[in-house]
Design a protein around this motif. Sequence first.
Motif, PDB file in Angstrom:
ATOM      1  N   LEU A  93       0.829  -1.213   0.000  1.00 46.44           N
ATOM      2  CA  LEU A  93       0.000   0.000   0.000  1.00 46.44           C
ATOM      3  C   LEU A  93       0.863   1.262   0.000  1.00 46.44           C
ATOM      4  CD1 LEU A  93      -2.791  -1.177   2.452  1.00 46.44           C
ATOM      5  CD2 LEU A  93      -3.185  -0.375   0.121  1.00 46.44           C
ATOM      6  N   LEU A  94       1.946   1.233   0.751  1.00 42.90           N
ATOM      7  CA  LEU A  94       2.822   2.408   0.794  1.00 42.90           C
ATOM      8  C   LEU A  94       3.472   2.633  -0.568  1.00 42.90           C
ATOM      9  CD1 LEU A  94       4.550   1.917   4.273  1.00 42.90           C
ATOM     10  CD2 LEU A  94       2.680   3.478   3.697  1.00 42.90           C
ATOM     11  N   GLN A  95       3.881   1.544  -1.219  1.00 43.27           N
ATOM     12  CA  GLN A  95       4.489   1.673  -2.552  1.00 43.27           C
ATOM     13  C   GLN A  95       3.473   2.255  -3.533  1.00 43.27           C
ATOM     14  OE1 GLN A  95       6.515  -2.533  -2.321  1.00 43.27           O
ATOM     15  NE2 GLN A  95       7.251  -1.485  -4.125  1.00 43.27           N
ATOM     16  N   MET A  96       2.243   1.751  -3.478  1.00 43.38           N
ATOM     17  CA  MET A  96       1.200   2.278  -4.366  1.00 43.38           C
ATOM     18  C   MET A  96       0.975   3.757  -4.074  1.00 43.38           C
ATOM     19  SD  MET A  96      -1.545  -0.847  -4.049  1.00 43.38           S
ATOM     20  CE  MET A  96      -2.722  -0.366  -5.316  1.00 43.38           C
ATOM     21  N   GLY A  97       0.952   4.068  -2.779  1.00 43.28           N
ATOM     22  CA  GLY A  97       0.716   5.456  -2.371  1.00 43.28           C
ATOM     23  C   GLY A  97       1.782   6.403  -2.898  1.00 43.28           C
ATOM     24  N   ALA A  98       3.052   5.951  -2.886  1.00 44.70           N
ATOM     25  CA  ALA A  98       4.146   6.826  -3.333  1.00 44.70           C
ATOM     26  C   ALA A  98       4.000   7.138  -4.821  1.00 44.70           C
ATOM     27  CB  ALA A  98       5.490   6.151  -3.058  1.00 44.70           C
ATOM     28  N   VAL A  99       3.679   6.122  -5.599  1.00 45.16           N
ATOM     29  CA  VAL A  99       3.533   6.317  -7.048  1.00 45.16           C
ATOM     30  C   VAL A  99       2.365   7.259  -7.338  1.00 45.16           C
ATOM     31  CG1 VAL A  99       2.960   5.111  -9.196  1.00 45.16           C
ATOM     32  CG2 VAL A  99       4.466   4.029  -7.536  1.00 45.16           C
ATOM     33  N   LEU A 100       1.263   7.006  -6.647  1.00 44.16           N
ATOM     34  CA  LEU A 100       0.072   7.825  -6.896  1.00 44.16           C
ATOM     35  C   LEU A 100       0.285   9.269  -6.453  1.00 44.16           C
ATOM     36  CD1 LEU A 100      -2.592   5.168  -5.841  1.00 44.16           C
ATOM     37  CD2 LEU A 100      -2.348   6.169  -8.123  1.00 44.16           C
ATOM     38  N   THR A 101       1.003   9.452  -5.367  1.00 45.46           N
ATOM     39  CA  THR A 101       1.234  10.822  -4.882  1.00 45.46           C
ATOM     40  C   THR A 101       1.997  11.619  -5.926  1.00 45.46           C
ATOM     41  OG1 THR A 101       1.422   9.979  -2.641  1.00 45.46           O
ATOM     42  CG2 THR A 101       2.206  12.212  -2.988  1.00 45.46           C
ATOM     43  N   TYR A 102       3.026  10.990  -6.482  1.00 41.97           N
ATOM     44  CA  TYR A 102       3.836  11.710  -7.467  1.00 41.97           C
ATOM     45  C   TYR A 102       2.988  12.050  -8.696  1.00 41.97           C
ATOM     46  CZ  TYR A 102       7.286  12.982 -10.866  1.00 41.97           C
ATOM     47  OH  TYR A 102       7.972  13.676 -11.826  1.00 41.97           O
ATOM     48  N   ALA A 103       2.258  11.037  -9.193  1.00 42.97           N
ATOM     49  CA  ALA A 103       1.515  11.251 -10.442  1.00 42.97           C
ATOM     50  C   ALA A 103       0.342  12.201 -10.251  1.00 42.97           C
ATOM     51  CB  ALA A 103       1.022   9.917 -10.969  1.00 42.97           C
ATOM     52  N   ALA A 104      -0.325  12.100  -9.113  1.00 40.82           N
ATOM     53  CA  ALA A 104      -1.512  12.922  -8.917  1.00 40.82           C
ATOM     54  C   ALA A 104      -1.151  14.318  -8.437  1.00 40.82           C
ATOM     55  CB  ALA A 104      -2.432  12.248  -7.902  1.00 40.82           C
ATOM     56  N   GLN A 435       0.557  -7.356  -9.124  1.00 39.89           N
ATOM     57  CA  GLN A 435      -0.639  -6.808  -9.780  1.00 39.89           C
ATOM     58  C   GLN A 435      -1.067  -5.489  -9.132  1.00 39.89           C
ATOM     59  OE1 GLN A 435      -2.982 -10.352  -9.130  1.00 39.89           O
ATOM     60  NE2 GLN A 435      -2.880 -10.982 -11.291  1.00 39.89           N
ATOM     61  N   SER A 436      -0.892  -5.401  -7.817  1.00 40.27           N
ATOM     62  CA  SER A 436      -1.275  -4.160  -7.116  1.00 40.27           C
ATOM     63  C   SER A 436      -0.382  -3.007  -7.550  1.00 40.27           C
ATOM     64  CB  SER A 436      -1.139  -4.339  -5.599  1.00 40.27           C
ATOM     65  OG  SER A 436      -1.899  -5.428  -5.162  1.00 40.27           O
ATOM     66  N   LEU A 437       0.919  -3.285  -7.656  1.00 39.34           N
ATOM     67  CA  LEU A 437       1.847  -2.220  -8.066  1.00 39.34           C
ATOM     68  C   LEU A 437       1.593  -1.832  -9.517  1.00 39.34           C
ATOM     69  CD1 LEU A 437       5.084  -3.466  -6.284  1.00 39.34           C
ATOM     70  CD2 LEU A 437       3.533  -1.642  -5.571  1.00 39.34           C
ATOM     71  N   ASP A 438       1.341  -2.854 -10.331  1.00 40.03           N
ATOM     72  CA  ASP A 438       0.959  -2.618 -11.717  1.00 40.03           C
ATOM     73  C   ASP A 438      -0.217  -1.640 -11.778  1.00 40.03           C
ATOM     74  OD1 ASP A 438       1.697  -3.450 -14.198  1.00 40.03           O
ATOM     75  OD2 ASP A 438       0.953  -5.495 -13.997  1.00 40.03           O
ATOM     76  N   LEU A 439      -1.237  -1.957 -10.989  1.00 38.59           N
ATOM     77  CA  LEU A 439      -2.445  -1.122 -10.995  1.00 38.59           C
ATOM     78  C   LEU A 439      -2.107   0.313 -10.578  1.00 38.59           C
ATOM     79  CD1 LEU A 439      -5.578  -1.137 -11.363  1.00 38.59           C
ATOM     80  CD2 LEU A 439      -5.748  -1.454  -8.904  1.00 38.59           C
ATOM     81  N   ALA A 440      -1.274   0.441  -9.546  1.00 36.37           N
ATOM     82  CA  ALA A 440      -0.938   1.793  -9.069  1.00 36.37           C
ATOM     83  C   ALA A 440      -0.251   2.589 -10.174  1.00 36.37           C
ATOM     84  CB  ALA A 440      -0.044   1.709  -7.840  1.00 36.37           C
ATOM     85  N   PHE A 441       0.703   1.967 -10.869  1.00 39.52           N
ATOM     86  CA  PHE A 441       1.400   2.685 -11.935  1.00 39.52           C
ATOM     87  C   PHE A 441       0.422   3.043 -13.065  1.00 39.52           C
ATOM     88  CE2 PHE A 441       5.374   1.182  -9.974  1.00 39.52           C
ATOM     89  CZ  PHE A 441       6.192   2.280 -10.157  1.00 39.52           C
ATOM     90  N   LEU A 442      -0.478   2.120 -13.386  1.00 38.15           N
ATOM     91  CA  LEU A 442      -1.419   2.402 -14.481  1.00 38.15           C
ATOM     92  C   LEU A 442      -2.414   3.490 -14.077  1.00 38.15           C
ATOM     93  CD1 LEU A 442      -1.857  -1.280 -15.673  1.00 38.15           C
ATOM     94  CD2 LEU A 442      -0.855   0.598 -16.992  1.00 38.15           C
ATOM     95  N   VAL A 443      -2.870   3.453 -12.836  1.00 33.26           N
ATOM     96  CA  VAL A 443      -3.780   4.514 -12.367  1.00 33.26           C
ATOM     97  C   VAL A 443      -3.030   5.846 -12.344  1.00 33.26           C
ATOM     98  CG1 VAL A 443      -5.145   5.355 -10.406  1.00 33.26           C
ATOM     99  CG2 VAL A 443      -5.273   2.951 -11.062  1.00 33.26           C
ATOM    100  N   ALA A 444      -1.757   5.790 -11.959  1.00 30.50           N
ATOM    101  CA  ALA A 444      -0.951   7.017 -11.938  1.00 30.50           C
ATOM    102  C   ALA A 444      -0.898   7.615 -13.353  1.00 30.50           C
ATOM    103  CB  ALA A 444       0.460   6.705 -11.445  1.00 30.50           C
ATOM    104  N   GLU A 445      -0.704   6.753 -14.352  1.00 30.76           N
ATOM    105  CA  GLU A 445      -0.675   7.258 -15.738  1.00 30.76           C
ATOM    106  C   GLU A 445      -2.025   7.845 -16.114  1.00 30.76           C
ATOM    107  OE1 GLU A 445       2.815   4.211 -17.326  1.00 30.76           O
ATOM    108  OE2 GLU A 445       0.779   3.933 -18.091  1.00 30.76           O
ATOM    109  N   MET A 446      -3.091   7.161 -15.709  1.00 24.72           N
ATOM    110  CA  MET A 446      -4.450   7.670 -16.001  1.00 24.72           C
ATOM    111  C   MET A 446      -4.663   9.030 -15.378  1.00 24.72           C
ATOM    112  SD  MET A 446      -7.307   4.810 -15.269  1.00 24.72           S
ATOM    113  CE  MET A 446      -6.609   3.224 -15.471  1.00 24.72           C
ATOM    114  N   TYR A 447      -4.215   9.155 -14.127  1.00 24.15           N
ATOM    115  CA  TYR A 447      -4.422  10.398 -13.405  1.00 24.15           C
ATOM    116  C   TYR A 447      -3.693  11.538 -14.100  1.00 24.15           C
ATOM    117  CZ  TYR A 447      -5.892  12.970  -9.286  1.00 24.15           C
ATOM    118  OH  TYR A 447      -6.538  13.839  -8.435  1.00 24.15           O
ATOM    119  N   ARG A 448      -2.498  11.221 -14.594  1.00 22.52           N
ATOM    120  CA  ARG A 448      -1.733  12.270 -15.290  1.00 22.52           C
ATOM    121  C   ARG A 448      -2.445  12.684 -16.570  1.00 22.52           C
ATOM    122  NH1 ARG A 448       4.616  12.088 -14.520  1.00 22.52           N
ATOM    123  NH2 ARG A 448       4.618  10.681 -16.286  1.00 22.52           N
ATOM    124  N   ASP A 449      -3.027  11.698 -17.281  1.00 29.17           N
ATOM    125  CA  ASP A 449      -3.759  12.024 -18.506  1.00 29.17           C
ATOM    126  C   ASP A 449      -4.961  12.894 -18.199  1.00 29.17           C
ATOM    127  OD1 ASP A 449      -1.957  10.538 -19.814  1.00 29.17           O
ATOM    128  OD2 ASP A 449      -3.249   8.784 -20.118  1.00 29.17           O
TER     129      ASP A 449
END
Length: 450
Positions: A93-104, A435-449
């Motif tokens: 969860l923390l790893q997902m959070g870090a990716v999402l924080t940067y992208a969002a 799969q969770s980390l995958d999802l976080a990176f993909l959501v991060a890309e979506m958020y940036r778009d």
Amino acid sequence: MTVNAKTTATGGNTWRNLPAAQQPEYPDAEALRDVIADLASYPPLVFAGECDQLRARLASVAKGEAFLLQGGDCAEAFDAVSADHIRNKLKTLLQMGAVLTYAASVPVVKVGRIAGQYSKPRSKPTETRDGVTLPTYRGDSVNGFDFTEEARIPDPERLKRMYHASASTLNLVRAFTTGGYADLRQVHAWNQDFVKSSPSGQRYEQLAREIDNALHFMRACGTDPEEFKTVEFYASHEALLLDYEGALTRVDSRTGRLYDTSGHMVWIGERTRQLDHAHIEFASQIRNPIGVKLGPTTTAEEALQYIERLDPDREPGRLTFIVRMGADKVRDKLPELVEKVTASGATVAWITDPMHGNTYEAASGHKTRRFDDVLDEVKGFFEVHKALGTHPGGIHVELTGDDVTECVGGGDEIFVDDLHQRYETACDPRLNRSQSLDLAFLVAEMYRDQ
Ligand SMILES: O=C[C@H](O)[C@H](O)COP(=O)(O)O
Ligand SMILES: C=C(OP(=O)(O)O)C(=O)O
């Protein structure tokens, strides 16, 4: 905080005479009463002030100024209360959070499905195997997973085990998140490992490099904020067993208001969200931030009624709608709900649960979910919000930090034939760590778009 069973009873009992779906049928009513009395005398698991703080964080989500990451097990199990399991889940969860924080580029509010997610609503009251029919497993807080008559009898003593399991889990979570383990640089190093060492991670090299540069830049500027060293983390679960939730509901001595001290946030599930039933009434009585799952049959009128009942003061952060329509329905069903709720002037947080509308049974008999469907539902959710100019506030996912094989697909692909290898969930299939980390990176890309 007053921990007096009598005080808990006043004002918060209006739900008791209403019908409540999905409650266990205990064979011994007296034993249940004794357990409830004991639970009502136990210390609270969380403090009202923490719930208020989470409500303030969720207000930012509702206003479009923050993103919510809510995730964890489908069903926590008593025998999985171990340092390894808890640490792995938290780490993911923390790893997902870090990716999402940067992208969002907004704060990510981190809430676990943890330290209380022991109870499961089920589609059927019984389960049949080889001609033998027994009560269905309803979570470790109710009965045993083993397919024996004895194990499947609801046992109220399990409510006490749930309390103690939640307390130990929360204790470790608090230690991990404030004791140095959650340091952002450490979390980023784990993400770099994921990117370097897994085929699915390599696709995110660019994003990981950008995060690395940002951290280097801050360090070069002499910025090393305390906030990097600890993490604010909250616990949530479905408020399913009203006997338990009621016993943990206490009057806050600061305000005289009721708080369910079993977790910071609780949600009402798809199967118990009837407006004239006990769960919604219970939720209306407590001050915790509340989530309501909205499945594909939810009407806009119902959504407005939830607001009326649960957020009469229109307080951002109080109510989160957790949308779980299914990848094939979200684009059709969600727009009307968002439009009418927005037009009503309410400020709720909208988040997507891309898991529960996408479950199917594989030929092997395993309940599973396709990673692509999960991703597609998130995409649909983002598309709807983009079209309406509203905020896609977050994601709610069933996941584990372990390398299980429960959902198919993902960058490090799990095939249907792999499901039997590590199918460990007690109820629904979870995304594994990769799969969770995958999802976080993909959501991060979506958020940036977006
Ligand atoms: O997690 C959600 C529900 O408890 C679960 O989907 C119900 O599963 P069932 O249909 O096997 O009862
Ligand atoms: C039961 C759950 O989901 P839903 O109520 O959306 O089916 C859950 O999230 O565990």
